[in-house]
Every structure is written in C-alpha cells, then in structure tokens.
Scaffold this motif. Structure first.
Motif, PDB file in Angstrom:
ATOM      1  N   ALA A   1      52.304  35.550  41.399  1.00  0.00           N
ATOM      2  CA  ALA A   1      52.695  36.965  41.878  1.00  0.00           C
ATOM      3  C   ALA A   1      54.116  36.367  42.786  1.00  0.00           C
ATOM      4  O   ALA A   1      54.839  37.269  42.781  1.00  0.00           O
ATOM      5  CB  ALA A   1      51.664  37.408  42.616  1.00  0.00           C
TER       6      ALA A   1
ATOM      7  N   ASP B   1      44.725  42.344  44.596  1.00  0.00           N
ATOM      8  CA  ASP B   1      43.449  41.892  44.069  1.00  0.00           C
ATOM      9  C   ASP B   1      43.787  40.880  43.375  1.00  0.00           C
ATOM     10  O   ASP B   1      43.063  40.508  42.294  1.00  0.00           O
ATOM     11  CB  ASP B   1      42.911  43.041  43.264  1.00  0.00           C
TER      12      ASP B   1
ATOM     13  N   GLU C   1      49.943  39.208  36.859  1.00  0.00           N
ATOM     14  CA  GLU C   1      48.883  38.151  36.418  1.00  0.00           C
ATOM     15  C   GLU C   1      49.611  36.932  36.097  1.00  0.00           C
ATOM     16  O   GLU C   1      50.356  36.697  35.388  1.00  0.00           O
ATOM     17  CB  GLU C   1      48.171  38.808  35.223  1.00  0.00           C
TER      18      GLU C   1
ATOM     19  N   GLY D   1      47.049  41.005  40.348  1.00  0.00           N
ATOM     20  CA  GLY D   1      45.763  40.767  39.757  1.00  0.00           C
ATOM     21  C   GLY D   1      45.298  41.640  38.479  1.00  0.00           C
ATOM     22  O   GLY D   1      44.700  42.557  38.820  1.00  0.00           O
TER      23      GLY D   1
HETATM   24  N1  SAH Z   1      42.270  43.973  39.425  1.00  0.00           N
HETATM   25  C1  SAH Z   1      41.299  43.515  38.449  1.00  0.00           C
HETATM   26  C2  SAH Z   1      40.622  42.167  38.730  1.00  0.00           C
HETATM   27  C3  SAH Z   1      41.396  40.945  39.341  1.00  0.00           C
HETATM   28  S1  SAH Z   1      40.698  39.525  39.257  1.00  0.00           S
HETATM   29  C4  SAH Z   1      40.377  44.541  38.101  1.00  0.00           C
HETATM   30  O1  SAH Z   1      39.696  44.971  39.081  1.00  0.00           O
HETATM   31  O2  SAH Z   1      40.024  44.798  36.906  1.00  0.00           O
HETATM   32  C5  SAH Z   1      41.740  38.531  40.107  1.00  0.00           C
HETATM   33  C6  SAH Z   1      43.204  38.136  39.120  1.00  0.00           C
HETATM   34  O3  SAH Z   1      44.145  37.643  39.733  1.00  0.00           O
HETATM   35  C7  SAH Z   1      42.771  37.208  38.066  1.00  0.00           C
HETATM   36  O4  SAH Z   1      42.638  37.688  36.627  1.00  0.00           O
HETATM   37  C8  SAH Z   1      43.651  35.884  38.255  1.00  0.00           C
HETATM   38  O5  SAH Z   1      44.112  35.522  37.137  1.00  0.00           O
HETATM   39  C9  SAH Z   1      44.766  36.713  39.025  1.00  0.00           C
HETATM   40  N2  SAH Z   1      45.768  35.673  39.864  1.00  0.00           N
HETATM   41  C10 SAH Z   1      45.032  34.678  40.507  1.00  0.00           C
HETATM   42  N3  SAH Z   1      46.064  34.026  41.171  1.00  0.00           N
HETATM   43  C11 SAH Z   1      47.053  34.903  40.933  1.00  0.00           C
HETATM   44  C12 SAH Z   1      48.659  34.598  41.132  1.00  0.00           C
HETATM   45  N4  SAH Z   1      49.063  33.779  42.182  1.00  0.00           N
HETATM   46  N5  SAH Z   1      49.332  35.448  40.903  1.00  0.00           N
HETATM   47  C13 SAH Z   1      48.915  36.495  40.096  1.00  0.00           C
HETATM   48  N6  SAH Z   1      47.824  36.521  39.727  1.00  0.00           N
HETATM   49  C14 SAH Z   1      46.883  35.828  39.997  1.00  0.00           C
END
Ligand code: SAH
Ligand code: DHB
Ligand code: MG
Length: 223
Positions: free
Chosen positions: A118, A139, A89, A65
């Motif tokens: 992911a 995350d 991402e 994430g």
């Molecule tokens: N770590 C970041 C916040 C992440 S928010 C920080 O603290 O700055 C969660 C993120 O996960 C979002 O950008 C979303 O697009 C991503 N996300 C959601 N589902 C996902 C998946 N299946 N695989 C990868 N990323 C994903």
C-alpha cells in the motif's frame, strides 16, 4: 463469558439481522476455496461498515487490505452508481480472488483494486491526484496503520470518516511496555489521534466471532 458465547451471539445476530446474501456468501466461498486466511470482518462488523458509508453519504472510499473482497463489497454497495472505491492489496492472488467476487457482486464498475504494498501504491495515488475520500477503512498490515492514517488524513475533507480495524488486539493496546511492533503501532496511532487537531476520534472494544479486538472511528474536521 467466553469465546463460545461471543461466537454464539454473533451467530444469532447473523441469523436474525443478516438476510441470506448470495454475493457475500459466494465471496466467502471463493476465498475459502482459494485458501485465503479467514480474517475478514465479521458479518455484523461488515454491516456496520456499510451503515457508516451510507450515513456518511460516501461516494469515494479508500480501503487498505482487500483480502477476498468481503468488506469491499459491503462498502461498495453503499455507494451511488457513479461512486468509486479504491482498495489496496499487497497479494496478487488475493486480489484476483477478490476481483472475481466483486464482479459477481455487480460492483466491478465501482471498485478499483490496486495490487502492491500500500505504501508504494499511495505514491501513485498521490501523483494521480486521488481523493479526497469520504471514508477510509484501514485494515491491512497493522504496523503501518499510523502511516496509512497520515496519508488518509491528508486526503480527506472536513466531514470525512477514517475507520481502523484491529486496534485493540486482545487488550494489548493498554500495554505500554509491549515490544510487539503491531501493538506499538496501535499505541502510536492513538497518540497521533490525540495530538491531531483535525480529528475527533474514539475507539470501541469489541467481542465476537473474531475474539476480543476493537476499531477506531475518526471524524475529520476543520482543525
Ligand atoms: N478488509 C478485509 C480483510 C483484510 S485482511 C475484509 O475485512 O474483508 C488484511 C489484508 O491486508 C490481507 O489481504 C493482506 O494481504 C493485506 N496486506 C498486508 N500487508 C499489506 C500491504 N503492505 N499493502 C497492502 N495490503 C496488505
Ligand atoms: C487478523 C484479523 C484481522 O481483522 C485483520 O484485518 C488481519 C489479521 C488476524 O486475526 O490475524
Ligand atoms: Mg481486520
């Protein structure tokens, strides 16, 4: 105690302990300008991640994430020059925003952004022989926290740290009757931790600008 107080304390902590940070501010501004959701870790939580990576002496980090790269930048700064952070991402537009901010922060050589869901990227990383990771920060989509944890554990070494965000979510973690898939996933994640001889883990509840939530820290041992 209410949300106003939690936010005020986070603001005070930010003003006193968090020096002005051009690259991080630019990352937040770019994310806001591009319309990304403002769900990055709070500044105090972000610094905790950086401190954990420094305490860990981490040189390889895996992040699930990326969003706009806020937590990515803090984690990447803790790494040595030849360190490497792989961040996953799903959203290509978010990843582009993050890429710009990470490059502006001077961390383009350390950070490797992989775009796509992911779970799919993990297959590729597996084939590449990626890991072991000194620190993993989970995350992304919360229903998959247990799956990401399993993979991270299998790509850890004794001494690796695995951190998961948003595990408490307004206290829903304690609701055994919850039908919410996210809550069920966080409860299952805790059951996995409890049953896993390779880790020693704890979950800390938090309040702050992002409300009432919490994070899990798991230290990988020999098992
Ligand atoms: N770590 C970041 C916040 C992440 S928010 C920080 O603290 O700055 C969660 C993120 O996960 C979002 O950008 C979303 O697009 C991503 N996300 C959601 N589902 C996902 C998946 N299946 N695989 C990868 N990323 C994903
Ligand atoms: C939310 C918060 C997070 O920290 C996250 O990683 C994803 C979503 C939220 O508040 O919706
Ligand atoms: Mg989060």
């Amino acid at each position: 105690m209410d949300q106003e107080t939690f936010s005020a304390v986070d603001a005070f902590i930010g003003e006193t302990l968090t020096p002005p940070d051009e690259a991080l501010q630019a990352a937040l501004d770019a994310a806001q300008a591009a319309g990304l959701p403002q769900i990055q870790v709070s500044p105090p939580q972000g610094i905790l991640l950086e401190l954990l990576a420094r305490l860990q002496g981490a040189s390889t980090v895996l992040e699930f994430g990326t969003l706009g790269g806020y937590s990515t930048i803090l984690l990447a700064r803790a790494l040595p020059e030849d360190g490497r952070l792989i961040t996953l991402e799903a959203d290509a537009e978010y990843a582009e925003v993050a890429r710009g901010s990470i490059e502006r922060a001077g961390l383009g050589n350390v950070v490797d952004i992989r775009v796509g869901p992911a779970l799919e990227t993990l297959s590729v990383l597996g084939e590449e022989g990626a890991g072991p990771f000194d620190l993993t920060f989970i995350d992304a989509d919360k229903v998959n926290t247990p799956n990401y944890f399993s993979w991270a554990l299998d790509h850890s070494r004794p001494g690796s740290l695995i951190v998961a965000d948003n595990v408490v979510r307004d206290g829903s973690l304690a609701d055994a009757a919850s039908a919410d898939p996210t809550t069920k996933a966080q409860r299952r994640f805790h059951e996995m931790l409890a049953a896993e001889p390779r880790v020693r883990a704890t979950t800390i509840q938090t309040v702050g600008a992002k409300g009432y939530d919490g994070f899990t820290i798991a230290l990988v041992g020999e098992g």
